[in-house]
Each structure stands twice: as C-alpha cells, then as structure tokens.
Design an enzyme around this catalytic site. Structure first.
Site, PDB file in Angstrom:
ATOM      1  N   ASP A 140      51.869  76.229   5.408  1.00 43.94           N
ATOM      2  CA  ASP A 140      50.701  75.662   4.547  1.00 43.94           C
ATOM      3  C   ASP A 140      49.551  76.394   5.053  1.00 43.94           C
ATOM      4  O   ASP A 140      48.519  76.807   4.397  1.00 43.94           O
ATOM      5  CB  ASP A 140      50.354  74.359   5.324  1.00 43.94           C
ATOM      6  CG  ASP A 140      50.282  74.025   6.723  1.00 43.94           C
ATOM      7  OD1 ASP A 140      50.931  74.730   7.560  1.00 43.94           O
ATOM      8  OD2 ASP A 140      49.350  73.260   7.290  1.00 43.94           O
ATOM      9  N   ASP A 154      46.846  80.822  11.168  1.00 48.18           N
ATOM     10  CA  ASP A 154      45.384  81.154  12.000  1.00 48.18           C
ATOM     11  C   ASP A 154      45.759  82.369  12.627  1.00 48.18           C
ATOM     12  O   ASP A 154      45.613  83.666  12.448  1.00 48.18           O
ATOM     13  CB  ASP A 154      44.952  80.213  12.637  1.00 48.18           C
ATOM     14  CG  ASP A 154      45.693  79.258  13.358  1.00 48.18           C
ATOM     15  OD1 ASP A 154      47.038  79.720  13.671  1.00 48.18           O
ATOM     16  OD2 ASP A 154      45.479  77.890  13.488  1.00 48.18           O
ATOM     17  N   ARG A 180      46.912  63.267   5.269  1.00 50.56           N
ATOM     18  CA  ARG A 180      47.725  64.060   4.616  1.00 50.56           C
ATOM     19  C   ARG A 180      47.494  63.641   2.992  1.00 50.56           C
ATOM     20  O   ARG A 180      47.975  64.374   1.785  1.00 50.56           O
ATOM     21  CB  ARG A 180      49.234  63.617   4.975  1.00 50.56           C
ATOM     22  CG  ARG A 180      49.631  64.264   6.270  1.00 50.56           C
ATOM     23  CD  ARG A 180      51.265  63.978   6.410  1.00 50.56           C
ATOM     24  NE  ARG A 180      51.519  64.366   7.681  1.00 50.56           N
ATOM     25  CZ  ARG A 180      51.910  65.551   8.424  1.00 50.56           C
ATOM     26  NH1 ARG A 180      51.463  66.635   7.651  1.00 50.56           N
ATOM     27  NH2 ARG A 180      52.235  65.714   9.526  1.00 50.56           N
TER      28      ARG A 180
END
Length: 253
Positions: free
Chosen positions: A166, A169, A231
């Site tokens: 998803d 970083d 979510r």
C-alpha cells in the site's frame, strides 16, 4: 498545485497541498471528527490503478505467469483494485477479446511506447498473501515481522513475482521483505506500491511501480489503517490530532 506527473507517470502531490474538504465527499460519519482532509479522492485512486495495471502487465513477457503477492492487511484495497484491473487488461491481450473500442485503446497504448507484441498472449495471474507488521500507532516499531512467507518457496521459485504494497516510506521494511523473497530465487522480483511517502529518513529505495508520490503525512483510507481503524474510508485522507489520540495504541513502544 494538487499534483503533477513525474517520471513513469507517477503523480506527485506537493508538500503544501491543502487537500479537499471532507464536506465535498462521502466520508463515514463516525470518522468525521478524526480526519483533516481528503488527500486523494477514491475516483482518482482507481483511475491511477488502472493505468498502473497496464504498465505492470506490459513489463512481463507474454504467456509467462505472474505471482501477485499481497501484503496484508493494509494493501488489500490496492491489491483488489490492481488485480481486478490486471485481469481486465489481460483480457484485452487476447485477440478474441477485443472490440473495436478496445482496439482503439491498444493503438493509444502503442503511442506510449508499449510493444504491440506484448498484446499477443495473456499472462496467467496467481495470487498469494503474506502479513508484514512494522508499525505501531503512527511510527515504525523498529522491527519487521513477516508471516506466511515460508510456505511460498514452491510458488515463486523461477516465477515472475510482483509484491503489492500500500505504501512505502523509508523503504527499510520493503528491503527486508525483498531479502526474504530473493532467497527463493524468483525469475524476476518487482514491487508495486500505491503510495511512496517522501520520508526525511528514507533509505533511497525506489519501487518498480508507484501510483502517487505524497508528502510525509499520516494517511489512511482505501484499506490503509491506523491501529485497525479507517479501513472503511473510501478516499485517502490525512488523520488529524484528535484521530491519532482517539485510536492510539495502549501499548508502549
């Protein structure tokens, strides 16, 4: 500017982008006081994923299987949208599945530098799932736990493998995941991520396919969670301080 195209079509969201008002979109009422703004609307997320699917499938030789590995749980929304789009693009690769409008689409793809020969055969798609835990609250816990990977050697050995995440970083977690997969000797190993966050302490790792390049803000929605919450938010949103406090973990890091 809300966003601009970067290399390979990645959409960059500027650091100073103020986002969209929550009142302009449908957002679950139970989170209305916990979100700052909408960063990327649901429709834009879905449209970008469609294009990513085309780029991904075109990068593999025709006829060769592709093992798509979903990193649970936060990547489920992206994985579901991406694999659905991959299947639709795959159907267009079969001559018998093309309509006149689809042939027009293929012509436009060729103008983007995609080899026409890549559309002469479909690619079998297979799905696998692993669970990776590295975050507590809004920061990394400093450790990476990978579950389900030890049973996958037979599935990915000698096969084209695509890891679907998803968000990336710092890149440290994904680098550890890749080390595990490389030990299983896949034919190829690529990573597709919906989001790449511009983190000040990043390792410099760059995935093969990126949907959006975003500022260093804590985002949720599209199945991305904050301690299992948010979510069910369809858009990608920024969590405010109230939301961080309300849903913070009771555990100490």
């Amino acid at each position: 500017m809300a966003g601009e195209l970067t290399r390979a079509g990645v959409i960059k969201i500027d650091d100073d982008f103020a986002g969209y008002s929550l009142e302009s979109f449908l957002v679950p009422q139970h989170y209305s006081e916990d979100l700052e703004h909408v960063l990327i609307p649901h429709g834009l997320l879905c449209d970008r994923v469609e294009r990513m699917a085309l780029d991904i499938l075109s990068s593999y030789p025709p006829g060769e299987p592709v093992i798509c590995v979903c990193i649970l749980k936060s990547a489920v929304g992206f994985f579901t949208a991406l694999t659905g789009a991959l299947q639709r693009v795959n159907l267009l690769c079969h001559p018998g599945g093309r309509s006149s409008s689809e042939m027009y689409s293929l012509t436009s793809w060729d103008e983007n530098g995609i080899d026409q020969a890549h559309h002469n055969a479909t690619r079998p798609l297979f799905f696998e799932f692993i669970r990776v835990q590295s975050y507590m609250d809004d920061h990394s816990s400093g450790s990476v736990e990978i579950q389900g990977i030890m049973n996958m050697k037979a599935s990915i050995q000698g096969k084209n493998t695509l890891i679907v995440e998803d968000m990336i970083d710092t890149g440290a977690t994904m680098q550890k995941v890749l080390e595990q997969f490389e030990a299983f000797d896949p034919k190829s190993l690529k990573v597709a991520t919906l989001l790449r966050k511009r983190c000040p302490h990043g390792t410099g790792y760059m995935p093969d396919f990126v949907g959006f390049d975003i500022p260093d803000k804590f985002v949720v929605g599209f199945s991305i969670d904050y301690n299992q919450h948010f979510r069910d938010v369809p858009h990608l949103c920024v969590v405010n301080d109230n939301g961080k406090r309300k849903y913070a973990s009771k555990q100490k890091v």
